[in-house]
Design a protein around this motif. Structure first.
Motif, PDB file in Angstrom:
ATOM      1  N   ALA A   6      14.589  47.701  77.048  1.00 58.08           N
ATOM      2  CA  ALA A   6      15.649  48.126  76.260  1.00 58.08           C
ATOM      3  C   ALA A   6      15.376  47.779  74.866  1.00 58.08           C
ATOM      4  O   ALA A   6      15.060  46.631  74.481  1.00 58.08           O
ATOM      5  N   CYS A   8      16.672  47.626  70.871  1.00 61.48           N
ATOM      6  CA  CYS A   8      18.133  47.570  70.127  1.00 61.48           C
ATOM      7  C   CYS A   8      17.812  47.480  68.673  1.00 61.48           C
ATOM      8  O   CYS A   8      17.104  47.099  68.003  1.00 61.48           O
ATOM      9  N   TYR A   9      18.239  48.771  68.124  1.00 62.77           N
ATOM     10  CA  TYR A   9      18.240  49.033  66.740  1.00 62.77           C
ATOM     11  C   TYR A   9      19.401  48.903  66.038  1.00 62.77           C
ATOM     12  O   TYR A   9      20.644  49.095  66.717  1.00 62.77           O
ATOM     13  N   HIS A  10      19.507  48.505  64.606  1.00 66.37           N
ATOM     14  CA  HIS A  10      20.571  48.640  63.924  1.00 66.37           C
ATOM     15  C   HIS A  10      21.042  49.744  62.988  1.00 66.37           C
ATOM     16  O   HIS A  10      22.028  50.450  63.164  1.00 66.37           O
ATOM     17  N   PHE A  44      21.365  53.194  78.792  1.00 65.00           N
ATOM     18  CA  PHE A  44      21.374  51.654  79.067  1.00 65.00           C
ATOM     19  C   PHE A  44      21.834  51.380  80.467  1.00 65.00           C
ATOM     20  O   PHE A  44      21.130  50.513  81.407  1.00 65.00           O
ATOM     21  N   THR A  60      19.032  51.494  72.431  1.00 63.35           N
ATOM     22  CA  THR A  60      20.447  51.194  71.910  1.00 63.35           C
ATOM     23  C   THR A  60      20.374  50.981  70.474  1.00 63.35           C
ATOM     24  O   THR A  60      19.667  50.473  69.756  1.00 63.35           O
ATOM     25  N   PHE A  61      21.691  51.180  69.900  1.00 59.05           N
ATOM     26  CA  PHE A  61      21.886  50.988  68.506  1.00 59.05           C
ATOM     27  C   PHE A  61      23.274  49.944  68.291  1.00 59.05           C
ATOM     28  O   PHE A  61      24.174  50.263  68.290  1.00 59.05           O
ATOM     29  N   ASP A  62      22.936  48.807  68.466  1.00 56.90           N
ATOM     30  CA  ASP A  62      23.786  47.876  68.211  1.00 56.90           C
ATOM     31  C   ASP A  62      24.452  47.502  66.858  1.00 56.90           C
ATOM     32  O   ASP A  62      23.599  47.477  65.923  1.00 56.90           O
TER      33      ASP A  62
END
Length: 91
Positions: A6, A8-10, A44, A60-62
């Motif tokens: 997984a 995770c990008y912002h 996810f 994902t884009f947190d």
């Protein structure tokens, strides 16, 4: 044995000099390498509950900024659960 990854990008930006952002070129390169290594993309939830393959990839884009939208819409996956935020939205 399965391998679930997984990421995770912002934010995605060619000009924003922060560790929270990845350039579009770097994002494309990172994902292309994983796809070439036979990672199968999925949501996810599915990656966690029911991985579709031996190698599964969820991106994902947190706390996402609007800059990630072009990377979601072309694949037909609208953002889920969390809304896309611009920097102005976050202030």
């Amino acid at each position: 044995m399965s391998d679930t990854l997984a990421l995770c990008y912002h934010a995605v930006s060619p000009r924003w000099p922060t560790r929270l952002a990845v350039t579009p070129a770097n994002l494309e390169t990172q994902l292309r390498i994983l796809l070439e290594r036979d990672y199968q993309p999925t949501t996810f939830s599915r990656a966690v509950l029911d991985p579709p393959g031996r190698r599964t990839l969820a991106v994902t884009f947190d706390d996402a900024y609007r800059s990630v939208m072009p990377f979601l819409v072309p694949s037909g996956h609208e953002p889920t659960r969390e809304r896309i935020q611009s920097q102005a939205d976050r202030e």
